[in-house]
Design a protein around this motif. Structure first.
Motif, PDB file in Angstrom:
ATOM      1  N   ASP A   1       8.851   4.161  -2.778  1.00  0.00           N
ATOM      2  CA  ASP A   1       8.353   5.502  -2.604  1.00  0.00           C
ATOM      3  C   ASP A   1       8.384   6.167  -1.347  1.00  0.00           C
ATOM      4  O   ASP A   1       7.052   7.260  -1.236  1.00  0.00           O
ATOM      5  CB  ASP A   1       6.434   5.257  -3.030  1.00  0.00           C
ATOM      6  CG  ASP A   1       6.834   4.767  -4.643  1.00  0.00           C
ATOM      7  OD1 ASP A   1       7.198   6.024  -5.217  1.00  0.00           O
ATOM      8  OD2 ASP A   1       5.917   3.915  -5.430  1.00  0.00           O
ATOM      9  N   THR A   2       9.039   5.977  -0.177  1.00  0.00           N
ATOM     10  CA  THR A   2       9.088   6.487   0.891  1.00  0.00           C
ATOM     11  C   THR A   2       9.903   7.839   0.604  1.00  0.00           C
ATOM     12  O   THR A   2      11.037   7.225   0.101  1.00  0.00           O
ATOM     13  CB  THR A   2       9.039   6.477   2.238  1.00  0.00           C
ATOM     14  OG1 THR A   2      10.237   5.673   2.109  1.00  0.00           O
ATOM     15  CG2 THR A   2       8.146   5.373   2.249  1.00  0.00           C
TER      16      THR A   2
ATOM     17  N   PRO B   1       5.199   8.604   2.902  1.00  0.00           N
ATOM     18  CA  PRO B   1       5.429   8.725   1.383  1.00  0.00           C
ATOM     19  C   PRO B   1       5.871   9.618   0.688  1.00  0.00           C
ATOM     20  O   PRO B   1       5.630  11.078   1.163  1.00  0.00           O
ATOM     21  CB  PRO B   1       3.935   8.638   0.318  1.00  0.00           C
ATOM     22  CG  PRO B   1       2.830   8.000   1.525  1.00  0.00           C
ATOM     23  CD  PRO B   1       4.296   8.915   3.210  1.00  0.00           C
ATOM     24  N   ARG B   2       6.728  10.291  -0.346  1.00  0.00           N
ATOM     25  CA  ARG B   2       7.186  11.121  -0.994  1.00  0.00           C
ATOM     26  C   ARG B   2       6.226  11.973  -1.758  1.00  0.00           C
ATOM     27  O   ARG B   2       5.168  11.179  -2.049  1.00  0.00           O
ATOM     28  CB  ARG B   2       8.667  10.743  -2.373  1.00  0.00           C
ATOM     29  CG  ARG B   2       7.937   9.628  -3.172  1.00  0.00           C
ATOM     30  CD  ARG B   2       9.633   8.858  -3.988  1.00  0.00           C
ATOM     31  NE  ARG B   2      10.145   9.492  -4.337  1.00  0.00           N
ATOM     32  CZ  ARG B   2      10.635   9.567  -5.732  1.00  0.00           C
ATOM     33  NH1 ARG B   2      10.690   8.427  -5.744  1.00  0.00           N
ATOM     34  NH2 ARG B   2      11.127  10.444  -6.395  1.00  0.00           N
TER      35      ARG B   2
ATOM     36  N   PHE C   1      -0.474   1.847   1.163  1.00  0.00           N
ATOM     37  CA  PHE C   1       0.379   0.894   2.099  1.00  0.00           C
ATOM     38  C   PHE C   1      -0.208   1.824   3.391  1.00  0.00           C
ATOM     39  O   PHE C   1      -0.939   2.697   3.789  1.00  0.00           O
ATOM     40  CB  PHE C   1       1.786   2.196   1.292  1.00  0.00           C
ATOM     41  CG  PHE C   1       2.880   2.620   2.840  1.00  0.00           C
ATOM     42  CD1 PHE C   1       3.480   1.469   2.665  1.00  0.00           C
ATOM     43  CD2 PHE C   1       3.627   4.263   2.466  1.00  0.00           C
ATOM     44  CE1 PHE C   1       4.823   2.321   4.071  1.00  0.00           C
ATOM     45  CE2 PHE C   1       4.457   4.053   3.182  1.00  0.00           C
ATOM     46  CZ  PHE C   1       4.974   3.164   4.189  1.00  0.00           C
TER      47      PHE C   1
ATOM     48  N   LYS D   1       2.977  -2.552   1.398  1.00  0.00           N
ATOM     49  CA  LYS D   1       2.666  -2.279   0.678  1.00  0.00           C
ATOM     50  C   LYS D   1       2.367  -2.854  -1.583  1.00  0.00           C
ATOM     51  O   LYS D   1       2.798  -3.412  -1.501  1.00  0.00           O
ATOM     52  CB  LYS D   1       3.959  -0.539  -0.476  1.00  0.00           C
ATOM     53  CG  LYS D   1       3.394   0.601  -1.152  1.00  0.00           C
ATOM     54  CD  LYS D   1       4.774   1.415  -1.226  1.00  0.00           C
ATOM     55  CE  LYS D   1       5.469   1.708   0.599  1.00  0.00           C
ATOM     56  NZ  LYS D   1       6.190   1.716   0.456  1.00  0.00           N
TER      57      LYS D   1
ATOM     58  N   ALA E   1       0.948   5.558  -1.708  1.00  0.00           N
ATOM     59  CA  ALA E   1       2.307   6.173  -1.771  1.00  0.00           C
ATOM     60  C   ALA E   1       2.957   5.967  -2.976  1.00  0.00           C
ATOM     61  O   ALA E   1       3.855   6.447  -3.471  1.00  0.00           O
ATOM     62  CB  ALA E   1       3.449   5.061  -0.920  1.00  0.00           C
TER      63      ALA E   1
END
Lengths: 546, 367
Positions: free
Chosen positions: A380-381, A448-449, B155, B162, B188
């Motif tokens: 999720d990054t 994060p995305r 996160f 995370k 996140a």
């Protein structure tokens, strides 16, 4: 002039000229062209969404759009690129055009079904576009529950559109599988079939087996929202993580739907331009089947931090390593093919080399994220964003462009200009690398995305990425322009300008409606460069060479 | 501050955040090894392709080539060499992952509630903070996390930690930081329009600073320890009508000495009564039925218990881990059927009949 008897029949382009003859055609080649026009449109539309995202990220705070619009943009970018461009791109365009010819057939097994596939695709695309005008979804292309059940955006029509698109994919898959089994020319055994056709076969199997699960999951999302069923709603005993399992059960194999065809293209381009047999035909065939099979067993690696059991996570991790090895086998084979070949540098080969670098880099970062403890930090990054864009864009898009240049003379009968092709290919590479390499570092740094606003420390890399995106866009626009020009004014290419042994080059370029005017002669193998093709030496001498 | 760690030049090149937890150094080392291999691997493959291209230039467009097929031994060497490397990485990564996922027993506990778009931290002494998590340096810290609405993901880049926070279930994560400082917390997982500003920070305080923070009277919170809040909630929701907290057997299993004990379930399985088990027993009472007890609880307390209440009741049960037990106190009389039907607070709370649990439990694990 061995091609003389064939040249008498009009090509598929000139056989009929009415608009209806295109829109109602059952000729796989014309359907391929219809698909090409559509997917190219959506490639540029998806690219436009991407550019808006990149411009938004020029500065950490709000720039050109608001937060809700931003969320809609990345959702539409993902939906457009995945389902409207990438999944149909190589199979529905080049697969449709080439599979029957490579097998020595007149058409696919079910030509009318093929046309239906196209119109279902078009219907799905129209529904997705309608969703766009109704405000589009803001959930990301993953539609994670329970957010997608409550999101204040147009989730319903978007999901409906994708559901419809899935039917098109399934029908094309069935068509290709049956074609491969039943339409091979006499004497064309399974282990003589061109590698591109093999990857079409592998991808079709995945499409037929995986897409129904997507349809099922999206139907439930739809019903949840439309009728408040609450199947994934934790306050009513549902489990949102179950949705993730269902979604990735499709969407991880979907990655192979997108990359296997690219591998097929590279497996054709490298032998042609090095005039060499593949270092191991069997290795490529078996690894294609291996990917199609093991690719179904790795979906859990998208969910290492979702709270799954440690044992499950470990199993998904090790299976992901197994699937990576098949890609490694292919890579070694491609490079090995060049050994003692007769290599000609041209635009398709340059794209194939770009593919090699970007695919290995992207694939190895895939191994890195399958290493579970690292994935905890990266998932999720932007690291993951960079990783899958290296595969999807660095892999599939460069292979699409390699295919486009390699088969341009096959489809159009004309030649593009290498003077434009080589610099554009270089610009696409530099632009791509400039866009996505910084995103690996952003992921390392923890960005994060799906972040509308980001902490200021991430700005420099974001600006570099945005500049890269402009270079990439410029490269794509240049490519579009010179190819369009070549379509109209390009010099006549001849039937087999690359001197390839590929079966698709054993007929005229562009081919006649029924592909071959005589029984196709596949006695010389598709990768056999130990002997000259009949007439090859004479043509060469006539062309003024010693 | 970090004693061991990757050379700072490597961290700078990779743009990694500070290594502020005990995981970070190990993870970064593996990270560096794999990424370096990735870069060397992809570049060498590209260079080999370029070398072959220069070495085997085409001399004529009708040039013929030999038919060369890679021998099986060479293929197997490449395949198993590469696979071996991947598996070594997996083994190291799996080992580290187990470390990340299994919290140690002696950890300080903080309850985390995620909601659109903020983080709420509740400490065992009853105080709570929004968006700022205060923890001591040099101690294991364990977070028990729940979400009130959609999926979020907790996160902390500087810790390399995370964990998705999923509504309807409780998940744990943990860390140990020896580096006092302030580190960002980021969400996140896409959770709606303000996802990107759902940020917070972890403040790691050295021994004295942490003690000073503990001594502070945080305005508006902190007067009642969390276990006390849990006891009130248990009384209010009539949990204590069936569950005693002094070890006596009643309609439901006793809460005394329950936490962290091994519980035998119907069907012969056993589970450890950790936070996840306890919360699951409130959310889905039918999921794990304790052997020899009838399941008379309502189908779920999801609608009845708020998330802070759940955390507080868990903390209350934790506080009874070593509570004194008796066997002769009067048990509350209760009609089982009513409880099963309603699932809502019953008439007069049976609290007064029950022995008062020992005071001062909540701070136990901090000493």
């Amino acid at each position: 002039m061995t091609t003389a008897p064939i040249a008498m029949e009009p090509s598929f382009v000139r056989s009929e000229r009415t608009v209806a003859s295109w829109l109602l055609t059952t000729d796989h080649k014309r359907i391929a062209v219809l698909y090409f026009v559509s997917v190219t449109f959506f490639l540029f539309l998806g690219g436009l969404f991407a550019m808006l995202i990149r411009i938004e990220h020029f500065a950490p705070g709000p720039t050109i759009v608001d937060a809700m619009t931003y969320n809609r943009l990345f959702t539409m970018h993902g939906v457009t690129m995945v389902w409207l461009f990438m999944i149909p791109s190589i199979p529905a365009v080049f697969g449709n055009f080439l599979l029957p010819i490579m097998l020595g057939a007149k058409d696919v097994a079910f030509p009318r079904l093929n046309l239906l596939s196209f119109y279902i695709y078009l219907l799905g695309a129209i529904v997705v576009m309608a969703a766009l005008f109704m405000g589009s979804a803001d959930t990301g292309w993953t539609f994670y529950q329970p957010y997608s059940a409550h999101s204040p955006s147009a989730v319903l029509p978007t999901v409906l559109g994708i559901f419809i698109l899935g039917w098109s994919t399934i029908l094309t898959g069935i068509n290709f599988i049956v074609t491969m089994h039943t339409m091979r020319a006499a004497g064309l055994g399974w282990m003589r079939v061109p590698l591109f056709a093999w990857t079409m076969y592998g991808v079709s199997i995945i499409q037929v087996l995986a897409t129904p699960v997507l349809g099922l999951s999206l139907s439930v999302v739809f019903l949840d929202r439309a009728f408040d069923w609450g199947l994934f709603d934790p306050s009513r005993g549902g489990d949102p993580v179950l949705y993730q399992h269902l979604f990735w059960f499709y969407s991880h194999p979907a990655v192979y739907i997108m990359i296997l065809p690219a591998m097929g293209v590279i497996s054709e381009v490298i032998p042609t331009f090095s005039r060499k047999n593949p270092a191991s035909y069997k290795a490529i065939v078996y690894s294609t089947i291996g990917i199609a099979f093991v690719g179904f067993l790795t979906w859990g690696h998208h969910m290492f931090v979702s709270g799954m059991s440690i044992f499950d996570a470990g199993a998904f991790g090790i299976l992901s390593m197994m699937v990576a090895i098949f890609s490694a086998i292919k890579t070694y084979t491609w490079v090995g093919t060049l050994y003692r070949g007769a290599i000609l540098v041209s635009t398709p080969l340059v794209y194939a080399f770009e593919f090699l670098f970007l695919f290995v880099f992207g694939g190895m970062t895939g191994v890195a994220v399958a290493t579970m403890s690292l994935d905890v930090h990266w998932t999720d990054t932007y690291f993951v964003v960079a990783h899958f864009h290296f595969i999807m864009v660095g892999g599939t898009l460069t292979a699409f462009l390699a295919a486009l240049h390699y088969w341009f003379p096959k489809v159009t009968g004309r030649m593009y200009s290498e003077k434009w092709g080589l610099p554009a290919a270089t610009l696409v590479f530099l632009g791509f690398f400039g866009t996505f390499f910084p995103q690996f570092l952003l992921g390392n740094a923890g960005m994060p995305r799906r972040y509308y606003q980001y902490p200021a420390q991430y700005q420099v890399l974001n600006v570099v990425s945005t500049v890269g995106a402009f270079a990439l866009a410029l490269g794509m626009i240049i490519t579009f322009i010179y190819l369009t020009e070549a379509l109209v004014r390009g010099p006549r290419a001849g039937n087999n300008p690359w001197g390839s042994r590929g079966f698709e080059w054993r007929t005229t370029s562009p081919p006649p409606t029924h592909n071959f005017t005589a029984e196709p002669d596949f006695k010389i193998g598709a990768y056999d460069y130990t002997v000259a093709l009949p007439g090859e030496l004479e043509e060469h001498r006539e062309a003024g060479h010693a | 501050m970090t004693v061991s760690g990757l050379p700072s030049i490597v961290r700078d090149v990779l743009d990694l955040p500070p290594e502020a937890s005990t995981f970070a150094y190990k993870i970064d080392t593996l990270h560096f090894a794999i990424i370096a291999t990735t870069m060397v691997g992809s570049t060498s493959i590209f260079l080999v392709a370029v070398y072959f291209t220069l070495r085997y230039r085409r001399r004529s467009n009708v040039q013929l080539t030999e038919h060369i097929v890679t021998g099986l031994p060479l293929e197997l060497l490449f395949i198993f060499g590469t696979l071996g490397l991947f598996l070594v990485w997996w083994a190291i990564g799996y080992h580290q992952y187990v470390d990340l996922e299994v919290p140690p027993k002696d950890a300080l506990l903080v309850y985390v509630q995620a909601k659109q778009w903020m983080w709420k931290f509740t400490y065992p002494d009853g105080r709570s903070t929004n968006d700022v998590l205060v923890v001591p340096a040099g101690k294991n810290v364990r977070l028990v996390m729940g979400s009130r609405d959609v999926i979020h993901s907790f996160f902390v880049p500087a810790f390399r930690v995370k964990q998705d926070v999923v509504p309807g279930r409780y998940v744990t994560t943990w860390f140990h930081s020896d580096s006092p400082g302030t580190y960002p917390i980021l969400c996140a997982e896409l959770c709606g329009v303000d996802h990107s500003v759902m940020r917070g920070s972890v403040v790691v305080l050295g021994g004295e600073d942490y003690d000073a923070w503990l001594g502070q009277n945080v305005v508006g919170t902190g007067s009642t320890p969390l276990a006390g809040i849990g006891r009130e909630a248990a009384v209010k929701h009539a949990c204590v009508a069936c569950h005693t907290w002094n070890g006596q057997r009643h309609i439901g299993p006793t809460w005394s000495h329950l936490y962290d004990s091994k519980v035998s379930l119907e069907g012969g399985k056993t589970v450890i009564a950790d936070e996840e088990y306890l919360t699951r027993s409130m959310m889905e009472p039918g999921a794990d039925i304790v052997a020899t007890f009838p399941n008379v609880m309502p189908a779920s307390y999801r609608y009845t218990l708020s998330q802070p209440d759940v955390a507080a009741i868990v903390e209350f049960i934790r506080s009874l881990e070593n509570a004194p037990e008796t066997q002769d106190a009067p048990l509350p009389a209760v009609e089982v059927r009513e409880v099963a039907d309603a699932g809502l607070p019953l008439g007069p709370p049976p609290g007064p009949h029950l022995p008062v649990p020992p005071a001062g439990r909540p701070d136990q694990e901090q000493q």
